[in-house]
Design a protein around this motif. Sequence first.
Motif, short mmCIF file in Angstrom:
data_model
loop_
_atom_site.label_atom_id
_atom_site.label_comp_id
_atom_site.label_asym_id
_atom_site.label_seq_id
_atom_site.Cartn_x
_atom_site.Cartn_y
_atom_site.Cartn_z
N LEU A 243 0.84 -1.20 0.00
CA LEU A 243 0.00 0.00 0.00
C LEU A 243 0.87 1.25 0.00
O LEU A 243 1.86 1.33 0.76
CB LEU A 243 -0.93 -0.02 1.21
N ILE A 244 0.51 2.20 -0.85
CA ILE A 244 1.16 3.51 -0.92
C ILE A 244 0.15 4.54 -0.44
O ILE A 244 -0.98 4.59 -0.94
CB ILE A 244 1.64 3.85 -2.34
N SER A 245 0.55 5.38 0.53
CA SER A 245 -0.31 6.47 0.98
C SER A 245 0.15 7.77 0.34
O SER A 245 1.32 8.12 0.38
CB SER A 245 -0.25 6.59 2.51
N ALA A 246 -0.79 8.47 -0.27
CA ALA A 246 -0.52 9.76 -0.92
C ALA A 246 -1.62 10.72 -0.50
O ALA A 246 -2.50 11.07 -1.27
CB ALA A 246 -0.47 9.59 -2.44
N VAL A 247 -1.56 11.14 0.75
CA VAL A 247 -2.59 11.99 1.34
C VAL A 247 -2.01 13.38 1.54
O VAL A 247 -1.01 13.55 2.27
CB VAL A 247 -3.08 11.41 2.68
N GLY A 248 -2.64 14.37 0.94
CA GLY A 248 -2.20 15.75 1.12
C GLY A 248 -0.94 16.08 0.32
O GLY A 248 -0.55 15.37 -0.63
N THR A 254 -0.22 12.19 7.98
CA THR A 254 -1.34 11.57 8.68
C THR A 254 -0.88 10.21 9.21
O THR A 254 0.20 9.72 8.86
CB THR A 254 -2.55 11.37 7.74
N LEU A 255 -1.71 9.61 10.04
CA LEU A 255 -1.31 8.34 10.66
C LEU A 255 -1.25 7.19 9.66
O LEU A 255 -0.51 6.23 9.87
CB LEU A 255 -2.30 7.99 11.78
N ILE A 256 -2.00 7.28 8.55
CA ILE A 256 -1.92 6.23 7.56
C ILE A 256 -0.56 6.20 6.89
O ILE A 256 -0.10 5.16 6.41
CB ILE A 256 -3.05 6.38 6.52
N ASP A 257 0.14 7.37 6.88
CA ASP A 257 1.49 7.40 6.29
C ASP A 257 2.45 6.52 7.08
O ASP A 257 3.37 5.93 6.51
CB ASP A 257 2.01 8.84 6.25
N HIS A 258 2.27 6.42 8.41
CA HIS A 258 3.15 5.59 9.22
C HIS A 258 2.85 4.10 9.04
O HIS A 258 3.76 3.27 9.15
CB HIS A 258 3.00 5.96 10.70
#
Length: 531
Positions: A243-248, A254-258
């Motif tokens: 999973l890659i998080s690309a929020v903001g 955000t916590l999903i980035d961790h």
Amino acid sequence: MALLPDDSPTNAAEFTVSELSGSIRRTVEDAFGHVRVRGEISGYRGPHSSGHAYFSLKDDRARIEAVIWKGTFSKLKHRPEEGLEVIASGRITTYAGSSKYQIVIDSIEPAGAGALMALIEERRRKLAAEGLFDEARKQLLPFMPSVIGVVTSPTGAVIRDILHRIEDRFPVHVIVWPVRVQGDTSGDEVARAISGFNALGAGGPIKRPDLIIVARGGGSLEDLWGFNDEAVVRAAAASDIPLISAVGHETDWTLIDHASDRRAPTPTGAAEMAVPVKADLEAQIAGLGARLKSAQSRVLDRRRETVRGLARALPTLDSVLALPRQRLDRSGQGLGQALQINTSNLRRGFERHASRVTPIALVSAIREKRQTLNDKPVRAERALERRFERIRTRFDRHAMVLASVPRRIAETQIQSRGRLEQLVRRGDTALGQLITQHKRALSAQERMLKSLSYQSVLGRGFAVIRTQDRSLMSRAEQAQSGEMIGIEFADGEISALVSSTGGPAKSPRKPARQKSTKSSSKAEPGQGSLF
């Protein structure tokens, strides 16, 4: 001044406790229809089994009880947490069961950005303590995924940027799971989308993604709050698909980035991480192909030179056959002389053996053979006689044994007859003793039976009363007027009719039946004990 007695009349109104509590409640609710209260949450232990939440709001000088009903709790954007400073909106009311006033909360929000950051930090420490952010749990991204799942809003610019970048770099199949990326339900929708992609089967109608991108454009802390939800973090950490998080933007965290396997600074950067550049791969493959052809040519050239060098080192055919040819010529030259010498040797041996074969020697050999042949019948006859003698001796010995068999049988029969008679005498004695023991036991049981039988009690003047269906009657109240009953004495049984006064009357219609006390018939079931 004289004091009034306690029972003196007064004009004060008289209320019940319920009326007084209801009046106070209406007064409080009218005075505080809707309020906003700022305070720290205290005593929060999660929702009650009924679904309602009970806790307190406090500051440094006072506290107030708070309640959130089940229907309101499920719609809250921010859930209450122990020690969090919040601004609660609701109405003030009272609880008559414990004479307390409380606030019924309709909405709740952290008290400022500082409180949100404190909440995020507290949640980050909690999830990190569970190991959800450990680097050892993170997976490697696939180099060339065939299917990419994107969790984002289908109407925003983010999905168009991702699709455009993937199309430019390396076109692959993209599956979009539409969700709200802002609002009260965004966190739950993103968590369900990640779990939904992981639940897809390998051979289903919808292809299972090799990679998931969770993307959203930039925004304030409140706009990105859904990606700090605990359910989103747990879903990202539990994902079996990388999973890659690309929020903001790049500065937004955000916590999903961790919890994600990789963090992209922007949604476009996530697309660049997901797929390589097709043109670069083609150029790299072309370069590797050229290098492979060049390497193959060099290897073939080196092998060809090696073969040529080895060929030069090999001897010629004449040099290889020269020595065997020379040995063959030498052997051919000595073959004639060797045949002559061998023939001479064989002739001398034949002559030596021929000199031994003379008529006298043959006659002597025949005489010896004939003598040996004449001696064999005599020797055979003697051997036969000796064998016959051994057989006769063995036969005589067996005959003597057989002659003694009847005598032994007679002796055995006499011994057996004596033992049998002894066993018969012992059996008769044992049988008599066993019968005596059983007679004694039977007599003792008979005496015990007579002592315990109710018939022995009847001999002392008692009687047994039975109804018409032969059941025992133990109480006077069981007898009904006009009912026929049976009365058993020691010497027999009579029938009687119960009179209205309760006294039995002798019935002439049923003669008395004599019953011996020594009758061998079994007692009626349920006769009970009269002791």
